[in-house]
Design a protein around this motif. Structure first.
Motif, PDB file in Angstrom:
ATOM      1  N   ILE A  72      35.446  42.998  37.811  1.00 54.08           N
ATOM      2  CA  ILE A  72      34.951  42.148  36.732  1.00 54.08           C
ATOM      3  C   ILE A  72      33.773  42.801  36.015  1.00 54.08           C
ATOM      4  N   GLU A  73      33.188  43.834  36.611  1.00 51.11           N
ATOM      5  CA  GLU A  73      32.027  44.488  36.014  1.00 51.11           C
ATOM      6  C   GLU A  73      32.403  45.530  34.963  1.00 51.11           C
ATOM      7  N   PHE A  74      33.693  45.644  34.643  1.00 49.23           N
ATOM      8  CA  PHE A  74      34.150  46.623  33.671  1.00 49.23           C
ATOM      9  C   PHE A  74      34.762  45.901  32.471  1.00 49.23           C
ATOM     10  N   PRO A  75      34.027  45.827  31.359  1.00 44.30           N
ATOM     11  CA  PRO A  75      34.490  45.037  30.207  1.00 44.30           C
ATOM     12  C   PRO A  75      35.829  45.482  29.647  1.00 44.30           C
ATOM     13  N   GLU A  76      36.119  46.789  29.727  1.00 44.46           N
ATOM     14  CA  GLU A  76      37.375  47.275  29.162  1.00 44.46           C
ATOM     15  C   GLU A  76      38.583  46.662  29.865  1.00 44.46           C
ATOM     16  N   LEU A  77      38.465  46.448  31.166  1.00 47.61           N
ATOM     17  CA  LEU A  77      39.583  45.899  31.922  1.00 47.61           C
ATOM     18  C   LEU A  77      39.842  44.452  31.521  1.00 47.61           C
ATOM     19  N   ALA A  78      38.785  43.680  31.399  1.00 52.26           N
ATOM     20  CA  ALA A  78      38.946  42.285  30.970  1.00 52.26           C
ATOM     21  C   ALA A  78      39.483  42.202  29.552  1.00 52.26           C
ATOM     22  N   ARG A  79      39.046  43.118  28.680  1.00 50.32           N
ATOM     23  CA  ARG A  79      39.561  43.115  27.306  1.00 50.32           C
ATOM     24  C   ARG A  79      41.044  43.472  27.289  1.00 50.32           C
ATOM     25  N   LEU A  80      41.454  44.407  28.130  1.00 51.45           N
ATOM     26  CA  LEU A  80      42.870  44.733  28.243  1.00 51.45           C
ATOM     27  C   LEU A  80      43.659  43.497  28.649  1.00 51.45           C
ATOM     28  N   ALA A  81      43.123  42.735  29.609  1.00 48.24           N
ATOM     29  CA  ALA A  81      43.793  41.503  30.020  1.00 48.24           C
ATOM     30  C   ALA A  81      43.887  40.522  28.856  1.00 48.24           C
ATOM     31  N   ALA A  82      42.780  40.338  28.146  1.00 46.69           N
ATOM     32  CA  ALA A  82      42.767  39.389  27.026  1.00 46.69           C
ATOM     33  C   ALA A  82      43.750  39.801  25.934  1.00 46.69           C
ATOM     34  N   GLU A  83      43.793  41.091  25.626  1.00 47.99           N
ATOM     35  CA  GLU A  83      44.707  41.557  24.577  1.00 47.99           C
ATOM     36  C   GLU A  83      46.161  41.482  25.028  1.00 47.99           C
ATOM     37  N   SER A  84      46.368  41.329  26.335  1.00 46.44           N
ATOM     38  CA  SER A  84      47.722  41.136  26.869  1.00 46.44           C
ATOM     39  C   SER A  84      48.090  39.661  26.952  1.00 46.44           C
ATOM     40  N   GLY A  85      47.220  38.797  26.439  1.00 46.89           N
ATOM     41  CA  GLY A  85      47.512  37.372  26.388  1.00 46.89           C
ATOM     42  C   GLY A  85      46.961  36.551  27.531  1.00 46.89           C
ATOM     43  N   VAL A  86      46.136  37.144  28.390  1.00 46.91           N
ATOM     44  CA  VAL A  86      45.591  36.426  29.541  1.00 46.91           C
ATOM     45  C   VAL A  86      44.575  35.371  29.086  1.00 46.91           C
ATOM     46  N   GLU A  87      44.695  34.172  29.666  1.00 43.70           N
ATOM     47  CA  GLU A  87      43.754  33.089  29.365  1.00 43.70           C
ATOM     48  C   GLU A  87      42.997  32.622  30.598  1.00 43.70           C
ATOM     49  N   LEU A  88      43.374  33.122  31.780  1.00 39.99           N
ATOM     50  CA  LEU A  88      42.680  32.773  33.020  1.00 39.99           C
ATOM     51  C   LEU A  88      42.577  34.019  33.894  1.00 39.99           C
ATOM     52  N   VAL A  89      41.350  34.352  34.281  1.00 35.65           N
ATOM     53  CA  VAL A  89      41.101  35.459  35.197  1.00 35.65           C
ATOM     54  C   VAL A  89      40.616  34.890  36.521  1.00 35.65           C
ATOM     55  N   LEU A  90      41.242  35.307  37.605  1.00 38.07           N
ATOM     56  CA  LEU A  90      40.834  34.915  38.949  1.00 38.07           C
ATOM     57  C   LEU A  90      40.019  36.057  39.535  1.00 38.07           C
ATOM     58  N   CYS A  91      38.844  35.721  40.063  1.00 37.42           N
ATOM     59  CA  CYS A  91      37.941  36.748  40.589  1.00 37.42           C
ATOM     60  C   CYS A  91      37.575  36.436  42.038  1.00 37.42           C
ATOM     61  N   PRO A  92      38.403  36.870  42.993  1.00 35.42           N
ATOM     62  CA  PRO A  92      37.998  36.764  44.397  1.00 35.42           C
ATOM     63  C   PRO A  92      36.937  37.825  44.674  1.00 35.42           C
ATOM     64  N   SER A  93      35.848  37.446  45.340  1.00 37.47           N
ATOM     65  CA  SER A  93      34.762  38.403  45.548  1.00 37.47           C
ATOM     66  C   SER A  93      34.241  38.325  46.978  1.00 37.47           C
ATOM     67  N   TYR A  94      33.585  39.406  47.371  1.00 37.62           N
ATOM     68  CA  TYR A  94      32.785  39.402  48.589  1.00 37.62           C
ATOM     69  C   TYR A  94      31.482  40.119  48.286  1.00 37.62           C
ATOM     70  N   THR A  95      30.376  39.377  48.281  1.00 31.09           N
ATOM     71  CA  THR A  95      29.045  39.946  48.076  1.00 31.09           C
ATOM     72  C   THR A  95      28.157  39.459  49.208  1.00 31.09           C
ATOM     73  N   ASP A  96      27.405  40.380  49.802  1.00 33.90           N
ATOM     74  CA  ASP A  96      26.590  39.996  50.955  1.00 33.90           C
ATOM     75  C   ASP A  96      25.103  39.905  50.648  1.00 33.90           C
ATOM     76  N   THR A  97      24.729  40.121  49.370  1.00 36.42           N
ATOM     77  CA  THR A  97      23.331  39.980  48.955  1.00 36.42           C
ATOM     78  C   THR A  97      23.275  39.248  47.627  1.00 36.42           C
ATOM     79  N   ALA A  98      22.085  38.763  47.292  1.00 34.18           N
ATOM     80  CA  ALA A  98      21.889  38.121  45.996  1.00 34.18           C
ATOM     81  C   ALA A  98      22.084  39.117  44.854  1.00 34.18           C
ATOM     82  N   PHE A  99      21.721  40.376  45.075  1.00 34.73           N
ATOM     83  CA  PHE A  99      21.916  41.394  44.044  1.00 34.73           C
ATOM     84  C   PHE A  99      23.392  41.494  43.664  1.00 34.73           C
ATOM     85  N   GLY A 100      24.240  41.705  44.685  1.00 34.36           N
ATOM     86  CA  GLY A 100      25.664  41.848  44.419  1.00 34.36           C
ATOM     87  C   GLY A 100      26.252  40.594  43.804  1.00 34.36           C
TER      88      GLY A 100
END
Length: 294
Positions: A157-185
């Motif tokens: 999700i930290e790469f805007p080009e990938l999300a834009r590729l999804a949007a230009e392919s007609g995507v209207e919902l992105v699912l983002c499963p994550s694992y972060t072990d600190t507040a920074f991440g």
């Protein structure tokens, strides 16, 4: 279909003592979410790494091999619950072996037995150097009765080009499963989820792990997350672009309704239209830079 009730998990790490206890707990969570009206249930990245919690401490290579032995059980379990509860389930992510090596794979399970897979496309330095995982090379655009979806796992999700590729392919919902072990991440992923929703005028739903294990494991030992459902910061949505967010680091589901009619209204009548207004000069300038470098 114009509306979809979503349950996204803040999955709590806790002491479990057996495979049976792990799967039983997951089953109870699925039934809870379905009983509360969810038609899409989302679990976080590395959810099956919780199975390491009652094993002897392993190297990352040993952990990958061990988790891969659960691949059939993982698929069978989520297929069964998707069918029985008549819900779509993103079964978090699971490490499994493919021809090229171990991958971090998300699978979306449908009640009719269909499965849609997405290997993580951008690996963190730890995943590359310690886990020795292999990155995916294709974005899967998933057709549903609510329109097109995509899965961008954590760092993706930290790469805007990938999300834009999804949007230009007609995507209207992105699912983002994550694992972060600190507040920074966590905040890197959270703010990027919201940025991608604003830039592309689509929904983003975030899931993550919370809590900690009683004994440290080098792969998964603690989680930090506040899951949520995010929108553009524009009419007809809220100023903050948040449909609902959880209570920080609490083991819980965040449940809310996505209204795709409102999303279409935003794209047609929003105060701004970043999905449509992006200029092509960026690609032109990038080509010029590449030519000059050569």
């Amino acid at each position: 279909m114009q509306t979809l009730t979503v349950a996204t998990a803040q999955y709590g790490l806790q002491d479990v003592q057996s495979d049976a206890a792990f799967w039983s707990r997951l089953g109870k969570k699925l039934r809870e979410a379905a009983d509360r009206g969810a038609k899409l249930i989302i679990f976080p990245e590395y959810v099956t790494a919780h199975l390491l919690s009652y094993q002897q401490v392993m190297t990352h290579e040993e952990a990958c091999s061990h988790l891969d032995t659960y691949t059939n059980a993982y698929i069978t379990f989520f297929q069964r619950y998707s069918r029985e509860l008549n819900v779509i389930i993103l079964g978090g992510t699971h490490i499994c072996r493919e021809e090229q090596g171990f991958v971090n794979k998300a699978i979306l399970f449908f009640p009719d037995g269909r499965m849609e897979e997405q290997n993580k496309l951008h690996l963190t330095p730890e995943e590359r150097n310690r886990w020795s995982l292999v990155e995916g090379d294709k974005l899967n655009i998933i057709e549903t009765q609510w329109g097109r979806w995509a899965i961008l796992t954590c760092y993706d999700i930290e790469f805007p080009e990938l999300a834009r590729l999804a949007a230009e392919s007609g995507v209207e919902l992105v699912l983002c499963p994550s694992y972060t072990d600190t507040a920074f991440g966590y905040h890197r992923v959270r703010y990027c989820c919201q940025a991608r929703a604003i830039e592309n005028q689509f929904f983003v739903v975030l899931s993550g792990m919370v809590g900690s294990l009683p004994e440290d494991r080098p792969q998964v030992d603690q989680g930090y997350c506040q899951a949520g459902l995010f929108t553009p910061c524009d009419t007809p949505f809220s100023e903050a672009g948040i449909i609902r967010a959880g209570e920080l680091n609490q083991d819980m589901f965040v449940i809310a309704e996505l209204d795709f009619a409102k999303l279409h209204e935003n794209r047609k009548q929003g105060v701004v239209a970043p999905f449509y207004d992006r200029r092509r000069l960026y690609k032109r300038e990038l080509r010029k830079i590449r030519i000059e470098e050569c």
